[in-house]
Structure formats: structure tokens, C-alpha cells
Design a protein around this motif. Structure first.
Motif, short mmCIF file in Angstrom:
data_model
loop_
_atom_site.label_atom_id
_atom_site.label_comp_id
_atom_site.label_asym_id
_atom_site.label_seq_id
_atom_site.Cartn_x
_atom_site.Cartn_y
_atom_site.Cartn_z
N ALA A 106 28.65 -1.93 70.37
CA ALA A 106 28.46 -0.55 70.84
C ALA A 106 28.74 0.45 69.72
CB ALA A 106 29.38 -0.28 72.04
N ARG A 107 29.76 0.18 68.90
CA ARG A 107 30.06 1.08 67.79
C ARG A 107 28.92 1.11 66.78
NH1 ARG A 107 31.78 0.47 62.84
NH2 ARG A 107 32.02 -1.77 63.14
N ARG A 108 28.36 -0.06 66.47
CA ARG A 108 27.24 -0.10 65.53
C ARG A 108 26.02 0.63 66.08
NH1 ARG A 108 29.13 -5.49 64.46
NH2 ARG A 108 27.70 -6.29 66.04
N ARG A 109 25.75 0.44 67.38
CA ARG A 109 24.62 1.16 67.98
C ARG A 109 24.84 2.68 67.94
NH1 ARG A 109 24.75 -3.03 71.98
NH2 ARG A 109 25.89 -1.63 73.35
N LYS A 110 26.07 3.11 68.20
CA LYS A 110 26.36 4.54 68.19
C LYS A 110 26.21 5.11 66.78
CE LYS A 110 29.95 7.88 69.41
NZ LYS A 110 31.34 8.03 69.94
N LEU A 115 23.14 8.24 62.86
CA LEU A 115 22.45 8.32 61.57
C LEU A 115 20.98 8.71 61.76
CD1 LEU A 115 22.35 7.84 58.53
CD2 LEU A 115 21.90 5.42 59.00
N VAL A 116 20.35 8.15 62.78
CA VAL A 116 18.95 8.51 63.05
C VAL A 116 18.84 9.98 63.44
CG1 VAL A 116 17.00 8.07 64.59
CG2 VAL A 116 18.26 6.16 63.63
N SER A 117 19.80 10.45 64.26
CA SER A 117 19.76 11.86 64.66
C SER A 117 19.95 12.78 63.47
CB SER A 117 20.85 12.11 65.71
OG SER A 117 20.64 11.29 66.85
N ARG A 118 20.92 12.45 62.59
CA ARG A 118 21.13 13.28 61.41
C ARG A 118 19.90 13.26 60.49
NH1 ARG A 118 26.26 10.74 61.48
NH2 ARG A 118 25.60 9.39 59.76
N SER A 119 19.31 12.08 60.34
CA SER A 119 18.13 11.99 59.47
C SER A 119 16.97 12.81 60.03
CB SER A 119 17.73 10.52 59.30
OG SER A 119 18.79 9.78 58.74
N LEU A 120 16.78 12.73 61.35
CA LEU A 120 15.70 13.51 61.95
C LEU A 120 15.97 15.01 61.85
CD1 LEU A 120 14.91 11.40 65.15
CD2 LEU A 120 13.56 11.57 63.05
N ALA A 121 17.24 15.40 61.99
CA ALA A 121 17.56 16.82 61.88
C ALA A 121 17.37 17.33 60.45
CB ALA A 121 19.00 17.06 62.33
N ALA A 122 17.66 16.47 59.45
CA ALA A 122 17.51 16.90 58.06
C ALA A 122 16.11 16.67 57.51
CB ALA A 122 18.52 16.15 57.18
N MET A 123 15.22 16.10 58.32
CA MET A 123 13.89 15.79 57.82
C MET A 123 13.10 17.04 57.41
SD MET A 123 11.91 13.40 56.98
CE MET A 123 12.71 11.99 57.75
#
Length: 235
Positions: A106-110, A115-123
């Protein structure tokens, strides 16, 4: 018993009076397969615990096997316990391991989702920066081409020939262009060195002016006036 039976058979007739003759069977000696010994001590070996346990189970106390020999030794008990702990751990330990594994997953999924959310926000910002860098690189290439053309025009050689078209004096133009480039770099280095020297002189002059404006230690604002000397009366 045989005489009355024979007389009864004779009374039945000659066809019924004859007894069936025995069919001879070839005699063949029987040979049993040799016994195959199992690996380990012999069955009659008194040191074999398995054979002793089988004899005790078959004959009981009449086998003469002491009962205490049938129980495992402390070393065997420790080995059995270690094997049981390895291959058949307690239920609580299994549940704890499974819960720890689920928490790690669960920690790895979170972390991955964050990370995906931050990458999409910084895209958008990254795309904009990439476009700015690409435009700056194109601008630098255009400026470099214009500078080379200007150098060639100043040298009186005209423009550079297009790629794939023969041109007269292209080697000479390239040599002259390289010489002009070296001269430009020397002038640029000289200009930068002069700027650094001028900045160093300005900083030194400013430091000297600040040091001169600061009063010396031990002197007050009225240090310019001389203190009156005491005069003693003569007797």
C-alpha cells in the motif's frame, strides 16, 4: 468304501465305469527372487530405531525393546522444532508477515500515485520550459549563422555556398572565417578580463573609501581637540 463305489460304477455300464486319468503336469522347481535390502542398517541391527519400533509395535513388551529408546532424543526434538518453525510457522506470525507485506504494498502504491500526480502537475511547466529551450537554441543557431554571414561580408567573400553546391574559394573562405572567429574570441576574452579588472579596482576603491570614513579605534568624535593640560602652582 472303494468296493461299493466300484460296483456302483460297474452297474452303470462300461462307459461310466472308467475313471478320468490324471493329466501329467511338468514339475518345475520354484525359485524365489532374492531379497533386496533397503539402505540403512540391517533389520536385525539393534541400533536401528525404526526396526526396534516395528518390533515393539508387532510384539509389544515381548520384543525386548526398551520403551525409552523409542522416544526422540533432545537433539532430534530441537531439529524437529526448528523444521516446524521454518515450514509451519504459527498463525500469528504468518498474519503479521502478511499484514507487513500489505502495508509495504500500500505504501508503494501511494508513493507511486503521488509521484504520478506531481509529474502530471509539473508537466505543463516542463513542456513550456522545453519549448523555451528549443526556441532559444534555434535563436542561437540563427544568430550564429547571421554572425558568420556578417564576418564573411566583412572579409569581402560574400555569403557561404549552399550545401551540395560547388563554390570557388570555399576553403579560403573557411580559413578566413576561422581566423576571424579566433580573433573574435581573443577580443571577447580581453574584454571580459578588462571588465573583471575594472570591477576589482572599483571594489578596492570602495573598500578604501569605507575604511577612510570609518574612525580609528580609540578615538572619539572630538579627537581633533586637544585636552587641556593641568597646570600646577609654583610655591
Amino acid at each position: 468304501m472303494a468296493a461299493p463305489l466300484r460296483r456302483a460304477l460297474l452297474a452303470l455300464g462300461p462307459a461310466r465305469s472308467r475313471l478320468p486319468e490324471p493329466v501329467p503336469v511338468p514339475v518345475r522347481p520354484y525359485r524365489a527372487d532374492p531379497l533386496r535390502r533397503r539402505p540403512g542398517p540391517a533389520p536385525t541391527d539393534p541400533e536401528d530405531p525404526r526396526a526396534a519400533a516395528r518390533r515393539f509395535g508387532r510384539l509389544g513388551e515381548a520384543s525386548g525393546v526398551p520403551v525409552w529408546r523409542l522416544w526422540p532424543s533432545p537433539e532430534q526434538l530441537r531439529e524437529a522444532e526448528a523444521e516446524e518453525r521454518e515450514w509451519d510457522p504459527p498463525l500469528r506470525e504468518v498474519e503479521a508477515v502478511l499484514e507487513q507485506r500489505e502495508r509495504e504494498e500500500a505504501r508503494r502504491r501511494k508513493e507511486r500515485a503521488e509521484l504520478v500526480s506531481r509529474s502530471l502537475a509539473a508537466m505543463p511547466a516542463r513542456v513550456a520550459a522545453w519549448r523555451r529551450d528549443r526556441e532559444a537554441a534555434r535563436e542561437r543557431a540563427r544568430a550564429e549563422a547571421a554572425r558568420r554571414q556578417r564576418l564573411l561580408a566583412e572579409a569581402g567573400l560574400g555569403a557561404l555556398p549552399r550545401p551540395g553546391t560547388p563554390a570557388r574559394g570555399s576553403a579560403r573562405a573557411q580559413e578566413l572565417l576561422e581566423d576571424l572567429e579566433k580573433q573574435r574570441r581573443r577580443e571577447e576574452k580581453k574584454r571580459r578580463r578588462q571588465e573583471r579588472e575594472e570591477a576589482a579596482r572599483s571594489a578596492l576603491a570602495a573598500a578604501e573609501a569605507a575604511a577612510a570614513a570609518r574612525p580609528l579605534p580609540g578615538t572619539g568624535p572630538e579627537s581633533g581637540e586637544s585636552a587641556p593640560r593641568p597646570t600646577g602652582g609654583s610655591s
